[in-house]
Design a protein around this motif. Structure first.
Motif, PDB file in Angstrom:
ATOM      1  N   ALA A 219       0.794  -1.228   0.000  1.00 14.88           N
ATOM      2  CA  ALA A 219       0.000   0.000   0.000  1.00 14.88           C
ATOM      3  C   ALA A 219       0.828   1.281   0.000  1.00 14.88           C
ATOM      4  CB  ALA A 219      -0.938  -0.002   1.210  1.00 14.88           C
ATOM      5  N   GLY A 220       2.106   1.237  -0.280  1.00 13.41           N
ATOM      6  CA  GLY A 220       2.903   2.460  -0.345  1.00 13.41           C
ATOM      7  C   GLY A 220       3.039   2.968  -1.765  1.00 13.41           C
ATOM      8  N   SER A 221       3.031   4.288  -1.946  1.00 16.81           N
ATOM      9  CA  SER A 221       3.104   4.862  -3.295  1.00 16.81           C
ATOM     10  C   SER A 221       4.301   5.775  -3.493  1.00 16.81           C
ATOM     11  CB  SER A 221       1.807   5.623  -3.612  1.00 16.81           C
ATOM     12  OG  SER A 221       0.694   4.766  -3.597  1.00 16.81           O
ATOM     13  N   SER A 222       5.250   5.765  -2.544  1.00 12.05           N
ATOM     14  CA  SER A 222       6.501   6.495  -2.741  1.00 12.05           C
ATOM     15  C   SER A 222       7.326   5.788  -3.811  1.00 12.05           C
ATOM     16  CB  SER A 222       7.284   6.548  -1.432  1.00 12.05           C
ATOM     17  OG  SER A 222       7.694   5.234  -1.069  1.00 12.05           O
ATOM     18  N   GLU A 223       8.473   6.347  -4.167  1.00 16.34           N
ATOM     19  CA  GLU A 223       9.343   5.694  -5.155  1.00 16.34           C
ATOM     20  C   GLU A 223       9.752   4.306  -4.677  1.00 16.34           C
ATOM     21  OE1 GLU A 223      10.542   6.562  -8.351  1.00 16.34           O
ATOM     22  OE2 GLU A 223       8.787   7.848  -8.119  1.00 16.34           O
ATOM     23  N   ASP A 224      10.204   4.204  -3.423  1.00 16.40           N
ATOM     24  CA  ASP A 224      10.582   2.899  -2.889  1.00 16.40           C
ATOM     25  C   ASP A 224       9.375   1.974  -2.818  1.00 16.40           C
ATOM     26  OD1 ASP A 224      13.254   3.617  -2.530  1.00 16.40           O
ATOM     27  OD2 ASP A 224      12.887   4.416  -0.520  1.00 16.40           O
ATOM     28  N   GLY A 225       8.213   2.535  -2.441  1.00 16.65           N
ATOM     29  CA  GLY A 225       7.002   1.737  -2.363  1.00 16.65           C
ATOM     30  C   GLY A 225       6.576   1.197  -3.716  1.00 16.65           C
ATOM     31  N   ARG A 226       6.695   2.008  -4.752  1.00 16.08           N
ATOM     32  CA  ARG A 226       6.313   1.547  -6.094  1.00 16.08           C
ATOM     33  C   ARG A 226       7.235   0.432  -6.574  1.00 16.08           C
ATOM     34  NH1 ARG A 226       4.034   6.695  -9.547  1.00 16.08           N
ATOM     35  NH2 ARG A 226       3.281   7.937  -7.785  1.00 16.08           N
ATOM     36  N   ASP A 227       8.531   0.574  -6.325  1.00 16.78           N
ATOM     37  CA  ASP A 227       9.451  -0.496  -6.717  1.00 16.78           C
ATOM     38  C   ASP A 227       9.151  -1.780  -5.956  1.00 16.78           C
ATOM     39  OD1 ASP A 227      10.938   0.621  -8.750  1.00 16.78           O
ATOM     40  OD2 ASP A 227      12.542   1.351  -7.446  1.00 16.78           O
ATOM     41  N   PHE A 228       8.868  -1.644  -4.671  1.00 17.22           N
ATOM     42  CA  PHE A 228       8.544  -2.824  -3.870  1.00 17.22           C
ATOM     43  C   PHE A 228       7.275  -3.492  -4.389  1.00 17.22           C
ATOM     44  CE2 PHE A 228       6.713  -5.051  -0.261  1.00 17.22           C
ATOM     45  CZ  PHE A 228       7.807  -5.680   0.309  1.00 17.22           C
ATOM     46  N   ALA A 229       6.254  -2.681  -4.696  1.00 20.55           N
ATOM     47  CA  ALA A 229       5.010  -3.222  -5.233  1.00 20.55           C
ATOM     48  C   ALA A 229       5.242  -3.934  -6.556  1.00 20.55           C
ATOM     49  CB  ALA A 229       3.990  -2.099  -5.414  1.00 20.55           C
ATOM     50  N   ALA A 230       6.022  -3.317  -7.427  1.00 22.36           N
ATOM     51  CA  ALA A 230       6.281  -3.909  -8.744  1.00 22.36           C
ATOM     52  C   ALA A 230       7.035  -5.220  -8.632  1.00 22.36           C
ATOM     53  CB  ALA A 230       7.064  -2.919  -9.603  1.00 22.36           C
ATOM     54  N   ARG A 231       7.847  -5.343  -7.601  1.00 25.08           N
ATOM     55  CA  ARG A 231       8.650  -6.564  -7.422  1.00 25.08           C
ATOM     56  C   ARG A 231       7.867  -7.682  -6.749  1.00 25.08           C
ATOM     57  NH1 ARG A 231      14.300  -6.655  -3.904  1.00 25.08           N
ATOM     58  NH2 ARG A 231      14.731  -8.902  -4.082  1.00 25.08           N
ATOM     59  N   TYR A 232       7.010  -7.348  -5.774  1.00 18.46           N
ATOM     60  CA  TYR A 232       6.390  -8.379  -4.940  1.00 18.46           C
ATOM     61  C   TYR A 232       4.866  -8.418  -4.980  1.00 18.46           C
ATOM     62  CZ  TYR A 232      10.950  -8.861  -2.634  1.00 18.46           C
ATOM     63  OH  TYR A 232      12.280  -9.068  -2.365  1.00 18.46           O
ATOM     64  N   ALA A 233       4.206  -7.289  -5.096  1.00 16.65           N
ATOM     65  CA  ALA A 233       2.769  -7.229  -4.818  1.00 16.65           C
ATOM     66  C   ALA A 233       1.939  -7.867  -5.922  1.00 16.65           C
ATOM     67  CB  ALA A 233       2.330  -5.784  -4.612  1.00 16.65           C
ATOM     68  N   GLU A 234       0.841  -8.481  -5.506  1.00 19.74           N
ATOM     69  CA  GLU A 234      -0.162  -8.983  -6.439  1.00 19.74           C
ATOM     70  C   GLU A 234      -1.404  -8.092  -6.432  1.00 19.74           C
ATOM     71  OE1 GLU A 234       0.839 -13.684  -6.167  1.00 19.74           O
ATOM     72  OE2 GLU A 234       0.475 -12.600  -4.315  1.00 19.74           O
ATOM     73  N   ALA A 235      -1.528  -7.264  -5.429  1.00 21.19           N
ATOM     74  CA  ALA A 235      -2.538  -6.212  -5.387  1.00 21.19           C
ATOM     75  C   ALA A 235      -1.897  -4.997  -4.729  1.00 21.19           C
ATOM     76  CB  ALA A 235      -3.772  -6.654  -4.604  1.00 21.19           C
ATOM     77  N   VAL A 236      -2.215  -3.816  -5.245  1.00 21.99           N
ATOM     78  CA  VAL A 236      -1.644  -2.571  -4.741  1.00 21.99           C
ATOM     79  C   VAL A 236      -2.792  -1.663  -4.326  1.00 21.99           C
ATOM     80  CG1 VAL A 236      -0.179  -0.581  -5.249  1.00 21.99           C
ATOM     81  CG2 VAL A 236       0.341  -2.804  -6.288  1.00 21.99           C
ATOM     82  N   PHE A 237      -2.846  -1.334  -3.040  1.00 24.54           N
ATOM     83  CA  PHE A 237      -3.834  -0.389  -2.534  1.00 24.54           C
ATOM     84  C   PHE A 237      -3.203   1.006  -2.585  1.00 24.54           C
ATOM     85  CE2 PHE A 237      -5.638  -3.884   0.460  1.00 24.54           C
ATOM     86  CZ  PHE A 237      -6.219  -4.518  -0.623  1.00 24.54           C
TER      87      PHE A 237
END
Length: 462
Positions: A219-237
């Motif tokens: 659920a993070g949308s910072s630069e680090d959060g977006r990279d983390f989401a792109a690498r691991y997440a299957e859903a992004v809040f």
């Protein structure tokens, strides 16, 4: 395009005590003790399941958030609560927030594996990195680690967890009573993880979850959060105020996922929306205004000041935000939410009082007051424009707001062919149309797990 092949929305019910509006507990209909009432949450989960929603979602933080004088602040531990909800429902997914900063991988991997077994494959983990000194001091620390380090630690944490879930082969349990062999020891192995932050031997003391891995959410949308989401997440809040901002975020995260070698379609982007529903637009706007009138401005100003890293005395309720606010890269907490709030205030030249009203319903998520058709039109527009794969539904008032959405908006989306009319699978991964992850240690040694193993039984059918 054949009806069965049309993309469909994903809808989650984000549950928060009496509702997402901070003054919801003050309405005559609201139970101010609902946050610790299991029957309240069972009722909400059943309403959401009646609408065939993908999941219910519970946020969490290892700290008493905000001022308990302002709104109900106590909350039950979410994996415990969702375990109870698993027994009260049969199909709906169950997503809980848990911090990678203040847990250990072995214990947390075990909790989510257990929830996945108890629910028959319906568990999801919303991964957060928890900023702020208040939380740190609850764990004997002076302050939280820097933003980048928290995400590096979270990456190692998730890598360990996925290995632990894979430490049992799907066919490890043979249950051979005649020979006296319960499990094949060769099909259970240590993981021997040695990463930058964690050393874990394993194996996990819970067999592989029905889904292989619980659904991973971020659920993070910072630069680090977006990279983390792109690498691991299957859903992004995520929280987005405008269609253009939502499209830009959607495209950015999908591009990053592709750069990590992932299928962008396997990463579902779900902005939050706070629907306030009335028979007429005027009725919806009046309900929204009534809630705003119940906000206690001094409490809300303190919370806003905390988010912005300011002394409350620096905020004039009838003036705009002061000049000289920090840039996002100077913020260690919720960077993207900080930027969203400041951008909203500057763009619309809101006074602090007006900004508090805009944030009162969803803390930066988009609030939309209107008729069921207007709510459905907004959802369809964002979906069709490539701004979202679905939405986190955040009713301003519970349970009435969730009931109105399920009974009055969902049927419109179903009539338009945008949402399911019944569950087509048994697991949360089934609802999202996501594959069951391969086992890194065992798949390929004896062939793969038969199709459908992820949802081999429903709760109560064993």
């Amino acid at each position: 395009m054949p009806e069965a092949d049309r993309p469909r929305l994903h809808l989650n019910a984000f549950l928060m005590s009496t509702g997402h509006h901070e003054a919801s507990w003050r309405l005559p209909e609201s139970d101010p003790y609902a946050s610790t009432d299991i029957e309240h949450y069972k009722n909400l989960a059943r309403i959401a399941e009646r609408g065939c929603l993908d999941s219910v979602f519970l946020a969490d933080s290892p700290v008493l958030a905000g001022d308990p004088g302002r709104r109900p602040a106590g909350k039950l531990e979410p994996t415990v609560l969702l375990t109870a909800l698993a027994g009260a429902t049969r199909r709906i997914g169950l997503i809980a927030t848990a911090s990678s900063s203040y847990n250990e991988p072995y214990n947390l991997a075990r909790r989510f594996a257990s929830l996945d077994h108890v629910s028959g494959g319906r568990a999801g983990w919303n991964i957060v990195t928890t900023a702020g000194g208040d939380a740190a001091r609850n764990f004997g620390l002076d302050d939280s680690p820097p933003h980048r380090e928290r995400y590096e630690r979270a990456a190692d944490f998730v890598d360990v967890s996925k290995k632990l879930w894979d430490s049992w082969a799907d066919d490890a349990i043979v249950a051979d009573k005649e020979r006296g062999v319960h499990a094949d020891p060769a099909r259970v192995r240590s993981i021997d993880h040695a990463g930058p932050y964690y050393r874990v031997e394993g194996a996990l003391n819970v067999p592989r979850p029905p889904q292989g891995h619980p659904l991973l959410v971020q659920a993070g949308s910072s630069e680090d959060g977006r990279d983390f989401a792109a690498r691991y997440a299957e859903a992004v809040f995520t929280a987005q105020q405008s269609l253009d901002e939502a499209i830009a975020f959607y495209q950015d995260v999908k591009r990053r996922a592709l750069a990590f070698g992932r299928d962008p379609q396997a990463v579902k982007i779900l902005p939050g929306i706070v629907p306030v529903i009335g028979d007429t637009e005027a009725e919806a706007l009046e309900l929204d205004a009534e809630l705003d009138r119940l906000i206690v401005p001094e409490y809300a100003k303190q919370q806003l000041a905390r988010t912005l890293g300011l002394d409350p005395a620096a905020l004039d309720l009838d003036g705009e935000l002061p000049d000289g606010l920090p840039e996002e890269d100077e913020i260690e907490g919720a960077k993207s939410r900080y930027t969203l709030i400041v951008g909203l205030a500057r763009r619309e030249r809101l006074t602090v009082r007006q900004l508090i009203g805009r944030l009162g319903g969803g803390r930066g998520h988009r609030t939309f007051a209107g008729t069921p058709v207007q709510i459905a039109d907004t959802i369809e527009d964002w979906f069709a424009c490539g701004a979202a794969d679905g939405f986190n539904i955040m009713p301003a008032v519970l349970p009435s707001g969730l009931g109105a959405f399920v009974d009055r908006v969902v049927p419109i989306l179903q009539e338009r062919g945008l949402f399911r009319t019944e569950y087509e699978g048994t697991t949360l991964r089934d609802h999202y149309g996501l594959a069951r992850p391969a086992n890194r240690f065992f798949d390929g040694e004896r062939g793969r797990t038969p199709a459908g193993a992820a949802g081999r039984t429903e709760p109560g059918a064993r």
